[in-house]
Scaffold this motif. Structure first.
Motif, PDB file in Angstrom:
ATOM      1  N   PHE A   1       7.920  -5.169  -4.271  1.00  0.00           N
ATOM      2  CA  PHE A   1       7.569  -5.556  -2.911  1.00  0.00           C
ATOM      3  C   PHE A   1       6.919  -6.936  -2.933  1.00  0.00           C
ATOM      4  CE2 PHE A   1       8.559  -1.902  -0.371  1.00  0.00           C
ATOM      5  CZ  PHE A   1       8.607  -0.864  -1.282  1.00  0.00           C
ATOM      6  N   SER A   2       7.644  -7.930  -2.454  1.00  0.00           N
ATOM      7  CA  SER A   2       7.114  -9.284  -2.331  1.00  0.00           C
ATOM      8  C   SER A   2       7.178  -9.748  -0.881  1.00  0.00           C
ATOM      9  CB  SER A   2       7.895 -10.254  -3.222  1.00  0.00           C
ATOM     10  OG  SER A   2       9.272 -10.218  -2.895  1.00  0.00           O
ATOM     11  N   SER A   3       7.616  -8.866  -0.015  1.00  0.00           N
ATOM     12  CA  SER A   3       7.555  -9.102   1.421  1.00  0.00           C
ATOM     13  C   SER A   3       7.133  -7.783   2.056  1.00  0.00           C
ATOM     14  CB  SER A   3       8.906  -9.559   1.964  1.00  0.00           C
ATOM     15  OG  SER A   3       9.877  -8.557   1.757  1.00  0.00           O
ATOM     16  N   GLY A   4       6.734  -7.852   3.311  1.00  0.00           N
ATOM     17  CA  GLY A   4       6.263  -6.626   3.958  1.00  0.00           C
ATOM     18  C   GLY A   4       4.842  -6.316   3.553  1.00  0.00           C
ATOM     19  N   ALA A   5       4.558  -5.043   3.301  1.00  0.00           N
ATOM     20  CA  ALA A   5       3.190  -4.632   3.019  1.00  0.00           C
ATOM     21  C   ALA A   5       3.158  -3.337   2.233  1.00  0.00           C
ATOM     22  CB  ALA A   5       2.424  -4.447   4.328  1.00  0.00           C
ATOM     23  N   MET A   6       2.068  -3.162   1.506  1.00  0.00           N
ATOM     24  CA  MET A   6       1.750  -1.882   0.861  1.00  0.00           C
ATOM     25  C   MET A   6       0.333  -1.532   1.254  1.00  0.00           C
ATOM     26  SD  MET A   6       3.342  -2.026  -3.003  1.00  0.00           S
ATOM     27  CE  MET A   6       2.727  -0.394  -3.421  1.00  0.00           C
ATOM     28  N   GLY A   7       0.122  -0.258   1.568  1.00  0.00           N
ATOM     29  CA  GLY A   7      -1.193   0.107   2.034  1.00  0.00           C
ATOM     30  C   GLY A   7      -1.507   1.572   1.856  1.00  0.00           C
ATOM     31  N   TRP A   8      -2.582   1.994   2.525  1.00  0.00           N
ATOM     32  CA  TRP A   8      -3.082   3.355   2.402  1.00  0.00           C
ATOM     33  C   TRP A   8      -3.348   3.968   3.773  1.00  0.00           C
ATOM     34  CZ3 TRP A   8      -3.388   5.626  -2.338  1.00  0.00           C
ATOM     35  CH2 TRP A   8      -3.304   4.796  -3.446  1.00  0.00           C
ATOM     36  N   PHE A   9      -2.991   5.229   3.880  1.00  0.00           N
ATOM     37  CA  PHE A   9      -3.336   6.054   5.022  1.00  0.00           C
ATOM     38  C   PHE A   9      -4.059   7.279   4.481  1.00  0.00           C
ATOM     39  CE2 PHE A   9      -0.898   4.491   8.769  1.00  0.00           C
ATOM     40  CZ  PHE A   9      -0.244   3.432   8.160  1.00  0.00           C
ATOM     41  N   ARG A  10      -4.682   8.038   5.358  1.00  0.00           N
ATOM     42  CA  ARG A  10      -5.307   9.280   4.935  1.00  0.00           C
ATOM     43  C   ARG A  10      -5.149  10.333   6.030  1.00  0.00           C
ATOM     44  NH1 ARG A  10     -11.727   7.474   5.057  1.00  0.00           N
ATOM     45  NH2 ARG A  10     -11.994   7.504   7.349  1.00  0.00           N
TER      46      ARG A  10
ATOM     47  N   GLY B   1      -6.299  19.254   9.717  1.00  0.00           N
ATOM     48  CA  GLY B   1      -6.310  19.396  11.161  1.00  0.00           C
ATOM     49  C   GLY B   1      -6.284  18.095  11.934  1.00  0.00           C
ATOM     50  N   LYS B   2      -6.166  16.977  11.217  1.00  0.00           N
ATOM     51  CA  LYS B   2      -6.161  15.678  11.891  1.00  0.00           C
ATOM     52  C   LYS B   2      -4.860  14.934  11.614  1.00  0.00           C
ATOM     53  CE  LYS B   2     -11.156  14.973  12.029  1.00  0.00           C
ATOM     54  NZ  LYS B   2     -12.256  14.009  11.758  1.00  0.00           N
ATOM     55  N   GLU B   3      -4.606  13.924  12.424  1.00  0.00           N
ATOM     56  CA  GLU B   3      -3.419  13.114  12.228  1.00  0.00           C
ATOM     57  C   GLU B   3      -3.651  12.132  11.078  1.00  0.00           C
ATOM     58  OE1 GLU B   3      -1.615  13.045  16.779  1.00  0.00           O
ATOM     59  OE2 GLU B   3      -2.339  11.210  15.863  1.00  0.00           O
ATOM     60  N   ARG B   4      -2.549  11.681  10.516  1.00  0.00           N
ATOM     61  CA  ARG B   4      -2.622  10.676   9.466  1.00  0.00           C
ATOM     62  C   ARG B   4      -3.101   9.361  10.095  1.00  0.00           C
ATOM     63  NH1 ARG B   4       2.174  10.595   5.112  1.00  0.00           N
ATOM     64  NH2 ARG B   4       1.632  12.804   5.335  1.00  0.00           N
ATOM     65  N   GLU B   5      -4.058   8.719   9.440  1.00  0.00           N
ATOM     66  CA  GLU B   5      -4.634   7.511   9.997  1.00  0.00           C
ATOM     67  C   GLU B   5      -4.602   6.350   9.007  1.00  0.00           C
ATOM     68  OE1 GLU B   5      -8.752   8.021  11.017  1.00  0.00           O
ATOM     69  OE2 GLU B   5      -9.381   8.403   8.957  1.00  0.00           O
ATOM     70  N   PHE B   6      -4.519   5.161   9.554  1.00  0.00           N
ATOM     71  CA  PHE B   6      -4.495   3.944   8.773  1.00  0.00           C
ATOM     72  C   PHE B   6      -5.838   3.712   8.099  1.00  0.00           C
ATOM     73  CE2 PHE B   6      -3.467  -0.325   7.653  1.00  0.00           C
ATOM     74  CZ  PHE B   6      -4.579  -1.099   7.950  1.00  0.00           C
ATOM     75  N   VAL B   7      -5.787   3.254   6.848  1.00  0.00           N
ATOM     76  CA  VAL B   7      -7.002   2.916   6.110  1.00  0.00           C
ATOM     77  C   VAL B   7      -7.036   1.415   5.802  1.00  0.00           C
ATOM     78  CG1 VAL B   7      -8.302   3.256   3.980  1.00  0.00           C
ATOM     79  CG2 VAL B   7      -7.173   5.204   5.082  1.00  0.00           C
ATOM     80  N   ALA B   8      -6.017   0.929   5.103  1.00  0.00           N
ATOM     81  CA  ALA B   8      -5.990  -0.480   4.708  1.00  0.00           C
ATOM     82  C   ALA B   8      -4.578  -0.854   4.300  1.00  0.00           C
ATOM     83  CB  ALA B   8      -6.946  -0.745   3.546  1.00  0.00           C
ATOM     84  N   THR B   9      -4.270  -2.168   4.394  1.00  0.00           N
ATOM     85  CA  THR B   9      -2.974  -2.628   3.940  1.00  0.00           C
ATOM     86  C   THR B   9      -3.073  -4.042   3.391  1.00  0.00           C
ATOM     87  OG1 THR B   9      -0.604  -2.557   4.492  1.00  0.00           O
ATOM     88  CG2 THR B   9      -2.039  -3.699   6.032  1.00  0.00           C
ATOM     89  N   PHE B  10      -2.159  -4.351   2.492  1.00  0.00           N
ATOM     90  CA  PHE B  10      -2.065  -5.665   1.848  1.00  0.00           C
ATOM     91  C   PHE B  10      -0.713  -6.236   2.244  1.00  0.00           C
ATOM     92  CE2 PHE B  10      -3.228  -8.433  -1.755  1.00  0.00           C
ATOM     93  CZ  PHE B  10      -2.026  -9.091  -1.961  1.00  0.00           C
ATOM     94  N   ALA B  11      -0.693  -7.351   2.950  1.00  0.00           N
ATOM     95  CA  ALA B  11       0.550  -7.880   3.511  1.00  0.00           C
ATOM     96  C   ALA B  11       0.949  -9.194   2.846  1.00  0.00           C
ATOM     97  CB  ALA B  11       0.399  -8.075   5.016  1.00  0.00           C
ATOM     98  N   TRP B  12       2.223  -9.305   2.556  1.00  0.00           N
ATOM     99  CA  TRP B  12       2.795 -10.540   2.072  1.00  0.00           C
ATOM    100  C   TRP B  12       3.266 -11.386   3.238  1.00  0.00           C
ATOM    101  CZ3 TRP B  12       3.372  -5.889  -0.365  1.00  0.00           C
ATOM    102  CH2 TRP B  12       2.973  -5.830  -1.703  1.00  0.00           C
ATOM    103  N   PRO B  13       3.500 -12.694   3.097  1.00  0.00           N
ATOM    104  CA  PRO B  13       3.504 -13.426   1.829  1.00  0.00           C
ATOM    105  C   PRO B  13       2.165 -14.017   1.425  1.00  0.00           C
ATOM    106  CG  PRO B  13       4.289 -14.847   3.560  1.00  0.00           C
ATOM    107  CD  PRO B  13       4.007 -13.504   4.201  1.00  0.00           C
ATOM    108  N   PHE B  14       1.149 -13.881   2.301  1.00  0.00           N
ATOM    109  CA  PHE B  14      -0.107 -14.574   2.019  1.00  0.00           C
ATOM    110  C   PHE B  14      -1.185 -13.665   1.423  1.00  0.00           C
ATOM    111  CE2 PHE B  14       1.607 -18.252   3.746  1.00  0.00           C
ATOM    112  CZ  PHE B  14       2.176 -17.989   4.968  1.00  0.00           C
ATOM    113  N   GLY B  15      -0.856 -12.399   1.206  1.00  0.00           N
ATOM    114  CA  GLY B  15      -1.857 -11.503   0.649  1.00  0.00           C
ATOM    115  C   GLY B  15      -2.956 -11.164   1.635  1.00  0.00           C
ATOM    116  N   THR B  16      -2.629 -11.161   2.906  1.00  0.00           N
ATOM    117  CA  THR B  16      -3.614 -10.841   3.931  1.00  0.00           C
ATOM    118  C   THR B  16      -3.931  -9.349   3.891  1.00  0.00           C
ATOM    119  OG1 THR B  16      -2.639 -12.574   5.309  1.00  0.00           O
ATOM    120  CG2 THR B  16      -4.156 -11.042   6.371  1.00  0.00           C
TER     121      THR B  16
END
Length: 123
Positions: free
Chosen positions: A29-38, A42-57
């Motif tokens: 993965f050198s484009s798009g993003a990789m991240g984490w949800f949890r 009894g709860k919905e899956r929620e966003f935690v964090a992500t690392f986005a290319w191309p600038f590593g934001t």
């Protein structure tokens, strides 16, 4: 075939730390993003964090900002989530997610998912 494999979950006391890792295979993965949800029981899956290319934001959910840090090892095609000052409410199954295009805070933004790793924080 893309595979995401998480590791590093476990049981920790409140205030402690854990580091999760997500190793990707089948695609670099050198484009798009990789991240984490949890997802807590009894709860919905929620966003935690992500690392986005191309600038590593990096992007974080407000509830983890300042406590969690996402990082990437390009040579290992692996994303890490360093979790500090853990709280009982951080208890959940943590899922690694990836997309080859763009990024987002929604589950629907990611097409690849790992099996999840349990994180339990005791009070």
């Amino acid at each position: 075939q893309v595979q995401l494999v998480e590791s590093g979950g476990g049981l920790v006391q409140a205030g402690g730390s854990l580091r999760l890792a997500c190793a990707a295979s089948g695609r670099t993965f050198s484009s798009g993003a990789m991240g984490w949800f949890r997802q807590a029981p009894g709860k919905e899956r929620e966003f935690v964090a992500t690392f986005a290319w191309p600038f590593g934001t990096t992007y974080y959910a407000d509830v983890v900002k300042g406590r969690f840090t996402i990082s990437r090892d390009n040579a290992k095609n692996t994303v890490y989530l360093q979790m500090n000052s853990l709280k009982p409410e951080d208890t959940a199954v943590y899922y690694c997610a990836a997309t080859g295009q763009g990024w987002g805070r929604r589950v629907e933004s990611y097409g690849y998912w790992g099996q999840g790793t349990q994180v339990t924080v005791s009070s």
